[in-house]
Design an enzyme around this catalytic site. Structure first.
Site, mmCIF file in Angstrom:
data_model
loop_
_atom_site.group_PDB
_atom_site.id
_atom_site.type_symbol
_atom_site.label_atom_id
_atom_site.label_comp_id
_atom_site.label_asym_id
_atom_site.label_seq_id
_atom_site.Cartn_x
_atom_site.Cartn_y
_atom_site.Cartn_z
ATOM 1 C CG HIS A 1 44.374 -26.401 -27.899
ATOM 2 N ND1 HIS A 1 45.441 -25.544 -27.739
ATOM 3 C CD2 HIS A 1 43.557 -25.816 -28.796
ATOM 4 C CE1 HIS A 1 45.264 -24.483 -28.512
ATOM 5 N NE2 HIS A 1 44.126 -24.619 -29.158
ATOM 6 C CE1 TYR B 1 50.103 -24.415 -20.443
ATOM 7 C CE2 TYR B 1 50.400 -23.187 -18.407
ATOM 8 C CZ TYR B 1 49.574 -23.813 -19.310
ATOM 9 O OH TYR B 1 48.219 -23.843 -19.086
ATOM 10 N N PRO C 1 46.774 -19.408 -11.320
ATOM 11 C CG PRO C 1 47.162 -17.570 -12.689
ATOM 12 C CD PRO C 1 47.185 -18.005 -11.266
ATOM 13 C CE LYS D 1 43.602 -29.114 -13.361
ATOM 14 N NZ LYS D 1 43.231 -29.091 -14.762
ATOM 15 C CE1 TYR E 1 47.493 -26.945 -18.629
ATOM 16 C CE2 TYR E 1 46.053 -27.914 -20.286
ATOM 17 C CZ TYR E 1 46.735 -26.823 -19.778
ATOM 18 O OH TYR E 1 46.651 -25.612 -20.409
HETATM 19 P P1 FAD Z 1 33.141 -15.869 -9.813
HETATM 20 O O1 FAD Z 1 33.413 -15.999 -11.258
HETATM 21 O O2 FAD Z 1 33.973 -14.940 -9.009
HETATM 22 O O3 FAD Z 1 31.609 -15.495 -9.662
HETATM 23 C C1 FAD Z 1 31.054 -15.035 -8.452
HETATM 24 C C2 FAD Z 1 29.908 -14.108 -8.767
HETATM 25 O O4 FAD Z 1 29.284 -13.684 -7.561
HETATM 26 C C3 FAD Z 1 30.362 -12.856 -9.482
HETATM 27 O O5 FAD Z 1 29.586 -12.658 -10.639
HETATM 28 C C4 FAD Z 1 30.167 -11.748 -8.449
HETATM 29 O O6 FAD Z 1 29.845 -10.507 -9.056
HETATM 30 C C5 FAD Z 1 29.025 -12.307 -7.625
HETATM 31 N N1 FAD Z 1 28.960 -11.814 -6.251
HETATM 32 C C6 FAD Z 1 29.987 -11.549 -5.401
HETATM 33 N N2 FAD Z 1 29.522 -11.140 -4.218
HETATM 34 C C7 FAD Z 1 28.180 -11.130 -4.310
HETATM 35 C C8 FAD Z 1 27.142 -10.780 -3.404
HETATM 36 N N3 FAD Z 1 27.421 -10.375 -2.167
HETATM 37 N N4 FAD Z 1 25.864 -10.886 -3.836
HETATM 38 C C9 FAD Z 1 25.587 -11.319 -5.085
HETATM 39 N N5 FAD Z 1 26.516 -11.656 -5.982
HETATM 40 C C10 FAD Z 1 27.799 -11.557 -5.594
HETATM 41 N N6 FAD Z 1 41.090 -19.469 -13.789
HETATM 42 C C11 FAD Z 1 41.683 -20.189 -14.704
HETATM 43 O O7 FAD Z 1 41.485 -21.407 -14.710
HETATM 44 N N7 FAD Z 1 42.469 -19.586 -15.674
HETATM 45 C C12 FAD Z 1 42.662 -18.238 -15.715
HETATM 46 O O8 FAD Z 1 43.333 -17.733 -16.576
HETATM 47 C C13 FAD Z 1 42.058 -17.441 -14.742
HETATM 48 N N8 FAD Z 1 42.217 -16.109 -14.733
HETATM 49 C C14 FAD Z 1 41.634 -15.394 -13.752
HETATM 50 C C15 FAD Z 1 41.809 -14.024 -13.711
HETATM 51 C C16 FAD Z 1 41.240 -13.262 -12.684
HETATM 52 C C17 FAD Z 1 41.458 -11.768 -12.658
HETATM 53 C C18 FAD Z 1 40.480 -13.903 -11.682
HETATM 54 C C19 FAD Z 1 39.861 -13.116 -10.559
HETATM 55 C C20 FAD Z 1 40.278 -15.269 -11.749
HETATM 56 C C21 FAD Z 1 40.862 -16.023 -12.763
HETATM 57 N N9 FAD Z 1 40.665 -17.394 -12.826
HETATM 58 C C22 FAD Z 1 41.268 -18.111 -13.779
HETATM 59 C C23 FAD Z 1 39.831 -18.111 -11.896
HETATM 60 C C24 FAD Z 1 38.442 -18.336 -12.473
HETATM 61 O O9 FAD Z 1 38.063 -17.250 -13.248
HETATM 62 C C25 FAD Z 1 37.513 -18.563 -11.296
HETATM 63 O O10 FAD Z 1 37.941 -19.744 -10.636
HETATM 64 C C26 FAD Z 1 36.049 -18.680 -11.680
HETATM 65 O O11 FAD Z 1 35.548 -17.435 -12.095
HETATM 66 C C27 FAD Z 1 35.228 -19.187 -10.494
HETATM 67 O O12 FAD Z 1 33.858 -19.073 -10.770
HETATM 68 P P2 FAD Z 1 32.840 -18.730 -9.607
HETATM 69 O O13 FAD Z 1 31.493 -18.711 -10.255
HETATM 70 O O14 FAD Z 1 33.092 -19.633 -8.455
HETATM 71 O O15 FAD Z 1 33.244 -17.290 -9.081
HETATM 72 C C1 DHB Z 2 44.926 -19.431 -19.776
HETATM 73 C C2 DHB Z 2 45.094 -19.224 -18.446
HETATM 74 C C3 DHB Z 2 45.800 -20.150 -17.707
HETATM 75 O O1 DHB Z 2 45.962 -19.978 -16.397
HETATM 76 C C4 DHB Z 2 46.347 -21.270 -18.283
HETATM 77 O O2 DHB Z 2 47.049 -22.138 -17.535
HETATM 78 C C5 DHB Z 2 46.160 -21.471 -19.611
HETATM 79 C C6 DHB Z 2 45.442 -20.546 -20.364
HETATM 80 C C7 DHB Z 2 44.163 -18.446 -20.574
HETATM 81 O O3 DHB Z 2 43.712 -17.437 -20.013
HETATM 82 O O4 DHB Z 2 44.017 -18.645 -21.783
#
Ligand code: FAD
Ligand code: DHB
Length: 390
Positions: free
Chosen positions: A72, A202, A293, A297, A383
């Site tokens: 995009h 947005y 969100p 980021k 962004y």
């Molecule tokens: P996570 O993806 O949370 O991974 C952590 C892992 O550790 C998980 O698999 C979990 O099961 C595991 N874990 C936890 N505790 C333990 C333990 N005690 N022992 C072993 N394993 C464990 N970001 C965006 O940029 N855009 C979005 O639209 C967006 N939507 C989101 C929607 C939701 C509902 C959530 C919760 C987050 C969203 N985010 C979004 C944020 C983004 O998904 C996270 O920043 C990203 O997943 C971070 O990755 P991570 O690997 O640090 O953590």
């Molecule tokens: C999506 C989520 C976001 O937070 C954003 O800023 C743009 C796209 C998505 O889930 O596609």
């Protein structure tokens, strides 16, 4: 069991860290407490910054991303009667990619299981120990219920916001937590409907923010701002589509409807826990910080953290040099705060608080971003993602 880096959490941060270390000849074991199906099915982020794409491609897990991801070159910013477009390549020379976090995780899991370092799903009772020494351990119970001890040189806490690692870093003393809870939530749907927009939209609207995103040429991802106290049961598909129609409305254009595949409400908060290290335990990703969100980021920040951490750990474990490991927390936090500011700013500009003075300020800011090149460039640079060294 013994390895060089014991990684707690098999989300995008933990899986990518393991991959980056393996490519540099450093061993690791990833411990994940959920099942493979759960981890691969968790619908979250959808936008990858340029540096995230470059990192995944360089790590050898970018083939499907390059084939199926959608590049995009901008976003639309909208308020009633106006839909403006920011052209990212013209403003800052970079683009972003639409490719779901589910797909990133599937690609990383597949690479790991095809001859990569061990990845253990379904473990429980994970407890890091002796992280203030040079030979920490991780105690856990494996998927068969047997107690295990993983001896290692370093522990990486990539276990997300609800993991065990951050609490242990806090126990080392000197921890500071910075937090903001927003009075908004997002109700998100995944729909089997071709997006009726080329770029993400947005939208500011008197009823509240709306975002039109996508996952593929046939699947849309859409969000509407709701009160955090709202219950998903009170939002029929019809009510959600109607809210989207109202908030995204533009003369001669409409939202494409289709079967809703998933819907949920997510709260919004900013959270930063410092430092990101205690002794031989290093935090990365959501384990250390959360952003709302709106700026897309969260996933990108997790990727930036582990890119930096992998380099620091290779230097620590192979060259026996502590400089990059010692610099890790402060350097990672500089980017975390930049992204925390950007996410807060986007959130503040686009969500309705109910206050009319706030509304006028938001509209003045949106007009400025869409009419001033320096103002647009500031949004575009953030962004699409600042360089990882930043
Ligand atoms: P996570 O993806 O949370 O991974 C952590 C892992 O550790 C998980 O698999 C979990 O099961 C595991 N874990 C936890 N505790 C333990 C333990 N005690 N022992 C072993 N394993 C464990 N970001 C965006 O940029 N855009 C979005 O639209 C967006 N939507 C989101 C929607 C939701 C509902 C959530 C919760 C987050 C969203 N985010 C979004 C944020 C983004 O998904 C996270 O920043 C990203 O997943 C971070 O990755 P991570 O690997 O640090 O953590
Ligand atoms: C999506 C989520 C976001 O937070 C954003 O800023 C743009 C796209 C998505 O889930 O596609």
């Amino acid at each position: 069991m013994r390895t060089q880096v014991g990684i707690i959490g098999g989300g995008p941060a933990g899986l990518l860290l393991s991959r980056l270390l393996a490519l540099q000849g450093v061993d690791s074991v990833v411990l994940e407490n959920r099942s493979r199906e759960y981890v691969e099915g968790r619908i979250r982020a959808g936008i990858l910054e340029q540096h995230s794409v470059d990192t995944l491609v360089a790590a050898g897990v970018g083939d499907r991303l390059r084939r199926e991801g959608l590049e995009h070159s901008g976003i639309h910013l909208q308020w009633p009667g106006t839909r403006a477009t920011l052209d990212f390549p013209a403003l800052c020379g970079r683009t972003v990619w639409v490719y779901g976090q589910t797909e990133v995780v599937k690609d990383l899991v597949a690479a790991q299981l095809a001859g990569g370092p061990p990845l253990l799903f379904g473990v429980s009772d994970v407890v890091p120990e002796d992280v203030d020494t040079d030979s920490p351990r991780i105690r856990f119970t494996d998927a068969d219920g047997a107690p295990q001890v993983l001896g290692c040189d370093v522990v990486a806490g990539t276990d997300g916001f609800h993991g065990v690692s951050r609490g242990l870093v806090a126990g080392g003393g000197g921890q500071q937590v910075f937090e903001r809870t927003y009075p908004y939530a997002w109700l998100g749907i995944l729909a089997d409907a071709a997006p009726s927009t080329d770029e993400l939209i947005y939208a500011w609207h008197p009823d509240g923010f709306a975002l039109y995103s996508m996952r593929s040429p046939t699947v849309s991802r859409l969000y509407v701002q709701v009160d955090p106290a709202e219950r998903i049961e009170d939002w029929s598909d019809e009510r959600i589509w109607d809210a989207l129609d109202t908030r995204l409305a533009l003369e001669g254009w409409s939202v494409n409807r289709g079967p809703v595949l998933e819907k949920s409400i997510l709260p919004m908060r900013s959270f930063v826990s410092t430092p990101m290290r205690r002794g031989r335990l290093f935090l990365a990703g959501d384990a250390a910080h959360i952003v709302p969100p709106t700026g897309a980021k969260g996933l990108n920040l997790a990727i930036a953290d582990v890119t930096r951490l992998a380099t620091a750990l290779v230097r620590l474990l192979q060259d026996k040099q502590t400089d990059l490991a010692d610099a890790y927390s402060d350097a990672a936090l500089a980017r975390v705060w930049r992204c925390t500011h950007f996410s807060w700013w986007m959130t503040s500009m686009l969500h309705r608080s109910g206050d009319e003075f706030d509304a006028r300020l938001q509209l003045a800011q949106l007009e400025r971003v869409c009419s001033s090149e320096p103002a647009a460039r500031e949004l575009a640079e953030n962004y699409t993602g600042l360089p990882v060294e930043a």
